[in-house]
Motif scaffolding. Sequence first.
Motif, PDB file in Angstrom:
ATOM      1  N   GLU A  79      51.599  81.737  36.665  1.00 18.08           N
ATOM      2  CA  GLU A  79      51.530  80.277  36.791  1.00 18.08           C
ATOM      3  C   GLU A  79      50.192  79.839  37.387  1.00 18.08           C
ATOM      4  OE1 GLU A  79      54.030  76.595  38.772  1.00 18.08           O
ATOM      5  OE2 GLU A  79      55.012  78.523  38.483  1.00 18.08           O
ATOM      6  N   ILE A  80      49.726  80.572  38.395  1.00 17.39           N
ATOM      7  CA  ILE A  80      48.430  80.254  39.002  1.00 17.39           C
ATOM      8  C   ILE A  80      47.317  80.386  37.973  1.00 17.39           C
ATOM      9  CG2 ILE A  80      46.697  81.132  40.630  1.00 17.39           C
ATOM     10  CD1 ILE A  80      49.076  81.767  42.521  1.00 17.39           C
ATOM     11  N   ASN A  81      47.359  81.461  37.184  1.00 19.26           N
ATOM     12  CA  ASN A  81      46.342  81.661  36.148  1.00 19.26           C
ATOM     13  C   ASN A  81      46.371  80.533  35.123  1.00 19.26           C
ATOM     14  OD1 ASN A  81      45.534  84.033  37.372  1.00 19.26           O
ATOM     15  ND2 ASN A  81      46.702  85.354  36.024  1.00 19.26           N
ATOM     16  N   GLU A  82      47.572  80.106  34.723  1.00 19.07           N
ATOM     17  CA  GLU A  82      47.709  79.010  33.756  1.00 19.07           C
ATOM     18  C   GLU A  82      47.156  77.712  34.336  1.00 19.07           C
ATOM     19  OE1 GLU A  82      48.579  76.764  30.409  1.00 19.07           O
ATOM     20  OE2 GLU A  82      48.408  78.934  30.653  1.00 19.07           O
ATOM     21  N   LYS A  83      47.462  77.450  35.590  1.00 17.89           N
ATOM     22  CA  LYS A  83      46.957  76.222  36.223  1.00 17.89           C
ATOM     23  C   LYS A  83      45.441  76.272  36.376  1.00 17.89           C
ATOM     24  CE  LYS A  83      51.228  74.867  38.465  1.00 17.89           C
ATOM     25  NZ  LYS A  83      51.630  73.863  37.565  1.00 17.89           N
ATOM     26  N   ASN A  84      44.906  77.439  36.707  1.00 17.61           N
ATOM     27  CA  ASN A  84      43.447  77.581  36.794  1.00 17.61           C
ATOM     28  C   ASN A  84      42.799  77.341  35.437  1.00 17.61           C
ATOM     29  OD1 ASN A  84      43.360  78.084  39.531  1.00 17.61           O
ATOM     30  ND2 ASN A  84      43.436  80.302  39.294  1.00 17.61           N
ATOM     31  N   ARG A  85      43.447  77.828  34.360  1.00 25.55           N
ATOM     32  CA  ARG A  85      42.936  77.595  33.011  1.00 25.55           C
ATOM     33  C   ARG A  85      42.964  76.096  32.696  1.00 25.55           C
ATOM     34  NH1 ARG A  85      44.566  76.536  28.245  1.00 25.55           N
ATOM     35  NH2 ARG A  85      46.785  76.590  28.704  1.00 25.55           N
ATOM     36  N   MET A  86      44.058  75.428  33.064  1.00 23.02           N
ATOM     37  CA  MET A  86      44.157  73.984  32.821  1.00 23.02           C
ATOM     38  C   MET A  86      43.106  73.225  33.619  1.00 23.02           C
ATOM     39  SD  MET A  86      48.295  73.427  32.721  1.00 23.02           S
ATOM     40  CE  MET A  86      48.149  71.652  32.627  1.00 23.02           C
ATOM     41  N   ILE A  87      42.884  73.625  34.854  1.00 23.77           N
ATOM     42  CA  ILE A  87      41.861  72.980  35.694  1.00 23.77           C
ATOM     43  C   ILE A  87      40.490  73.141  35.052  1.00 23.77           C
ATOM     44  CG2 ILE A  87      40.633  73.198  37.894  1.00 23.77           C
ATOM     45  CD1 ILE A  87      43.386  73.787  39.179  1.00 23.77           C
ATOM     46  N   SER A  88      40.222  74.331  34.542  1.00 19.84           N
ATOM     47  CA  SER A  88      38.943  74.581  33.892  1.00 19.84           C
ATOM     48  C   SER A  88      38.783  73.684  32.656  1.00 19.84           C
ATOM     49  CB  SER A  88      38.848  76.056  33.501  1.00 19.84           C
ATOM     50  OG  SER A  88      37.648  76.320  32.855  1.00 19.84           O
ATOM     51  N   GLN A  89      39.849  73.562  31.855  1.00 20.64           N
ATOM     52  CA  GLN A  89      39.799  72.689  30.679  1.00 20.64           C
ATOM     53  C   GLN A  89      39.586  71.233  31.086  1.00 20.64           C
ATOM     54  OE1 GLN A  89      43.492  73.480  28.640  1.00 20.64           O
ATOM     55  NE2 GLN A  89      42.547  74.983  27.274  1.00 20.64           N
ATOM     56  N   LEU A  90      40.277  70.802  32.133  1.00 21.55           N
ATOM     57  CA  LEU A  90      40.134  69.418  32.584  1.00 21.55           C
ATOM     58  C   LEU A  90      38.726  69.148  33.105  1.00 21.55           C
ATOM     59  CD1 LEU A  90      43.570  68.922  34.354  1.00 21.55           C
ATOM     60  CD2 LEU A  90      42.791  67.807  32.248  1.00 21.55           C
ATOM     61  N   LYS A  91      38.152  70.101  33.817  1.00 22.91           N
ATOM     62  CA  LYS A  91      36.775  69.938  34.287  1.00 22.91           C
ATOM     63  C   LYS A  91      35.824  69.806  33.102  1.00 22.91           C
ATOM     64  CE  LYS A  91      37.063  72.219  38.786  1.00 22.91           C
ATOM     65  NZ  LYS A  91      36.634  73.389  39.584  1.00 22.91           N
ATOM     66  N   SER A  92      36.054  70.618  32.066  1.00 29.21           N
ATOM     67  CA  SER A  92      35.223  70.548  30.867  1.00 29.21           C
ATOM     68  C   SER A  92      35.369  69.181  30.188  1.00 29.21           C
ATOM     69  CB  SER A  92      35.623  71.675  29.910  1.00 29.21           C
ATOM     70  OG  SER A  92      34.917  71.587  28.717  1.00 29.21           O
ATOM     71  N   THR A  93      36.600  68.707  30.094  1.00 31.44           N
ATOM     72  CA  THR A  93      36.853  67.395  29.491  1.00 31.44           C
ATOM     73  C   THR A  93      36.178  66.286  30.292  1.00 31.44           C
ATOM     74  OG1 THR A  93      38.978  68.164  28.621  1.00 31.44           O
ATOM     75  CG2 THR A  93      38.670  65.778  28.790  1.00 31.44           C
ATOM     76  N   ILE A  94      36.250  66.369  31.612  1.00 30.46           N
ATOM     77  CA  ILE A  94      35.601  65.376  32.472  1.00 30.46           C
ATOM     78  C   ILE A  94      34.100  65.357  32.231  1.00 30.46           C
ATOM     79  CG2 ILE A  94      35.007  64.864  34.879  1.00 30.46           C
ATOM     80  CD1 ILE A  94      37.882  65.754  35.606  1.00 30.46           C
ATOM     81  N   MET A  95      33.493  66.541  32.130  1.00 31.50           N
ATOM     82  CA  MET A  95      32.048  66.621  31.882  1.00 31.50           C
ATOM     83  C   MET A  95      31.703  65.983  30.532  1.00 31.50           C
ATOM     84  SD  MET A  95      30.681  67.864  34.540  1.00 31.50           S
ATOM     85  CE  MET A  95      29.048  68.253  33.961  1.00 31.50           C
ATOM     86  N   GLU A  96      32.500  66.261  29.499  1.00 31.78           N
ATOM     87  CA  GLU A  96      32.253  65.669  28.183  1.00 31.78           C
ATOM     88  C   GLU A  96      32.378  64.149  28.247  1.00 31.78           C
ATOM     89  OE1 GLU A  96      34.917  67.476  25.371  1.00 31.78           O
ATOM     90  OE2 GLU A  96      34.113  69.483  25.739  1.00 31.78           O
ATOM     91  N   LEU A  97      33.406  63.665  28.937  1.00 29.68           N
ATOM     92  CA  LEU A  97      33.604  62.214  29.043  1.00 29.68           C
ATOM     93  C   LEU A  97      32.471  61.555  29.818  1.00 29.68           C
ATOM     94  CD1 LEU A  97      37.451  62.082  29.672  1.00 29.68           C
ATOM     95  CD2 LEU A  97      36.234  61.352  27.609  1.00 29.68           C
ATOM     96  N   ARG A  98      31.978  62.218  30.853  1.00 30.68           N
ATOM     97  CA  ARG A  98      30.840  61.676  31.602  1.00 30.68           C
ATOM     98  C   ARG A  98      29.601  61.595  30.720  1.00 30.68           C
ATOM     99  NH1 ARG A  98      31.556  64.717  37.411  1.00 30.68           N
ATOM    100  NH2 ARG A  98      33.044  63.220  38.273  1.00 30.68           N
ATOM    101  N   ASP A  99      29.372  62.646  29.923  1.00 32.42           N
ATOM    102  CA  ASP A  99      28.230  62.632  29.005  1.00 32.42           C
ATOM    103  C   ASP A  99      28.362  61.488  28.007  1.00 32.42           C
ATOM    104  OD1 ASP A  99      27.129  64.829  30.252  1.00 32.42           O
ATOM    105  OD2 ASP A  99      27.789  66.266  28.731  1.00 32.42           O
ATOM    106  N   ASP A 100      29.573  61.316  27.447  1.00 36.51           N
ATOM    107  CA  ASP A 100      29.806  60.217  26.495  1.00 36.51           C
ATOM    108  C   ASP A 100      29.573  58.865  27.160  1.00 36.51           C
ATOM    109  OD1 ASP A 100      30.415  61.997  24.498  1.00 36.51           O
ATOM    110  OD2 ASP A 100      32.599  61.690  24.593  1.00 36.51           O
ATOM    111  N   LEU A 101      30.050  58.709  28.387  1.00 39.38           N
ATOM    112  CA  LEU A 101      29.872  57.449  29.107  1.00 39.38           C
ATOM    113  C   LEU A 101      28.393  57.150  29.317  1.00 39.38           C
ATOM    114  CD1 LEU A 101      31.063  55.049  30.654  1.00 39.38           C
ATOM    115  CD2 LEU A 101      31.155  56.527  32.679  1.00 39.38           C
TER     116      LEU A 101
END
Length: 143
Positions: A79-101
């Motif tokens: 579960e910890i590994n899955e949550k860490n993977r999700m956190i990593s994906q969310l950080k990537s999405t945030i970076m993409e959204l910031r670039d788009d903004l």
Amino acid sequence: MELSSGSSSSSKYGGRKVCDCGLPAKIFKSKTARNPHRKFFRCELYKEGGNAHCKFFRWVDEEEVKGWPRQALVEAQVEINEKNRMISQLKSTIMELRDDLEKHQLEMSSKNVEMETTVYRQRIVITGLTGLLVCAIGAIVFG
């Protein structure tokens, strides 16, 4: 307080850890920089002045885990590994959204400059046409 593991044929009686001399082992918390706040079992007579005692020492977190607690730890790690993977994906999405903004903000800024330039030119044209209209009316009236 760097302690090393001595001979340790420890066993548990009634859920309590017993050290090599037969006394119940106590749980202490490390105060070293290398293992801050890490819990360990130690003979309660360890470092007793002049008394003969065993040198039993064992880290609490290195105890063997069997049965359902082990399965719970494995599941928790998954579960910890899955949550860490999700956190990593969310950080990537945030970076993409910031670039788009930032891109959209630059585009809007450039469009804003274009619109201000257009409005300025239109004001000059309207001012010029208003002057011509005043001159034409003056020529007709005073003519």
